[in-house]
Design an enzyme around this catalytic site. Structure first.
Site, short mmCIF file in Angstrom:
data_model
loop_
_atom_site.label_atom_id
_atom_site.label_comp_id
_atom_site.label_asym_id
_atom_site.label_seq_id
_atom_site.Cartn_x
_atom_site.Cartn_y
_atom_site.Cartn_z
N ASP A 87 0.86 -1.18 0.00
CA ASP A 87 0.00 0.00 0.00
C ASP A 87 0.89 1.23 0.00
O ASP A 87 1.58 1.51 0.99
CB ASP A 87 -0.92 0.01 1.22
CG ASP A 87 -1.84 1.22 1.23
OD1 ASP A 87 -2.66 1.35 0.30
OD2 ASP A 87 -1.75 2.04 2.17
N GLU A 171 -1.49 -1.51 -6.19
CA GLU A 171 -2.71 -0.92 -6.75
C GLU A 171 -2.40 -0.13 -8.02
O GLU A 171 -1.32 0.44 -8.15
CB GLU A 171 -3.36 0.01 -5.73
CG GLU A 171 -4.07 -0.67 -4.60
CD GLU A 171 -4.73 0.33 -3.68
OE1 GLU A 171 -5.98 0.40 -3.64
OE2 GLU A 171 -4.00 1.06 -2.99
N ASP A 253 -3.45 1.74 6.82
CA ASP A 253 -2.62 1.33 5.68
C ASP A 253 -2.30 -0.15 5.72
O ASP A 253 -2.22 -0.81 4.67
CB ASP A 253 -1.33 2.15 5.66
CG ASP A 253 -1.61 3.64 5.46
OD1 ASP A 253 -2.64 3.96 4.84
OD2 ASP A 253 -0.80 4.46 5.91
#
Length: 310
Positions: A87, A171, A253
């Site tokens: 992340d 991501e 997170d």
């Protein structure tokens, strides 16, 4: 000429240029002669055939970018049987699903005061004068230093990830959309998310690792990593994730990193090339492969400051 100023960049495709035999720390440039480098040219080129060389100046320093044709010499990394969801963020540069944290050095924020002072001094000088040119170079050196610090940190972080994990899941961040928020734009640009993804792509390809990229609309931050419940709202000020369904609490997170890894395990997850997740082939991102099966790639070498005068 570009915008009225001489471009400090020149490319060589013909003539006598390239490594100097017997001295691994020198490059030969047409008309200029032998130039000292800070890196071992022979080691970087690794017996490849030099096709083109571009010499450029950045922040008062000179660099030679050499295009070489060679057999790929990167070997697959040792298997670790580990995988990680990553992340990326601003407060912490990256947090992994196993709890590993990479702090954000925020190089622009550190140097912002000095940069503003230098830019203010530049604005007070008459444009085109010798003092203005001297101050302009000083500002450029500060910008280059910040950029190089950011690149160095990104290289160290991505190399560590590729070394420690067989599978890495990230991501598909919309950086263009993130910088629309003027409060976060400067921090987002300083974090260099696109640069980190690009480095992970070619390093995973070189070392035979698997890089997966999940859809940007996956609610990784809003989903509970224990029960799967998805919150309708989650403000940026909420740093601790609290699930109303099962009572689970965790760092925001870290919870997102666990969900990213879980989403990357699904068959529809995509890798860095937009395909189904699978191990990347060596050389896929670092350079193109020609008809003879040799990899064509760019290598950047640092030259001794002040020796090249283009």
């Amino acid at each position: 000429m570009a915008g009225g100023w001489l471009s400090h960049e020149i490319s060589y495709t013909t003539g006598s240029f390239g490594p100097v035999e017997g001295d691994p720390y020198r490059l030969k440039l047409p008309r200029i002669g032998s130039v000292h480098t800070f890196e071992n040219v022979e080691h970087r080129i690794h017996g490849g055939r030099v096709l083109r060389m571009t010499v450029s100046e950045d922040g008062g320093r000179w660099y030679a970018c050499v295009l070489v044709e060679r057999e790929e010499f990167f070997k697959p990394a040792r298997t670790t049987d580990r995988q990680a969801g990553v992340d990326l963020g601003i407060k912490t540069h990256a947090i992994l699903s196993d709890g590993t944290v990479f702090e954000n050095p925020k190089y622009l924020e550190r140097s912002e005061r000095k940069l503003k002072k230098a830019q203010k001094a530049l604005s007070r000088k008459q444009k085109g004068s010798n003092r203005w040119e001297k101050q302009r170079r000083k500002v450029n050196r500060l910008h280059a230093r910040i950029r190089h610090q950011r690149e160095d940190h990104a290289h160290k972080m991505t190399t560590q990830l590729v070394k420690d994990y067989d599978t890495i899941v990230i991501e598909d961040l919309s950086v263009k959309g993130m910088v629309q928020d003027h409060k976060l734009a400067k921090s987002v640009q300083d974090a260099g998310f696109y640069q980190i993804r690009r480095m992970l792509e070619y390093k995973c390809a070189q070392r035979g690792r698997t890089l997966k990229v999940i859809d940007r609309y996956e609610p990784s931050s809003k989903r509970c990593s224990r029960c799967g419940h998805v919150k309708t709202k989650l403000g940026l000020e909420e740093r601790t994730y609290r699930c109303e369904n099962c009572g689970f609490e965790a760092d925001r997170d870290l919870n997102a990193a666990i969900n990213i890894l879980a989403a990357g395990s699904a068959p529809e997850a995509k890798n860095g090339r937009g395909e189904n997740g699978r191990p990347a082939l060596a050389g896929s991102f670092q350079g193109s492969v020609n008809q003879r099966g040799l990899t064509v790639s760019d290598l950047e070498l640092s030259l001794a400051t002040g020796i090249c005068k283009l």
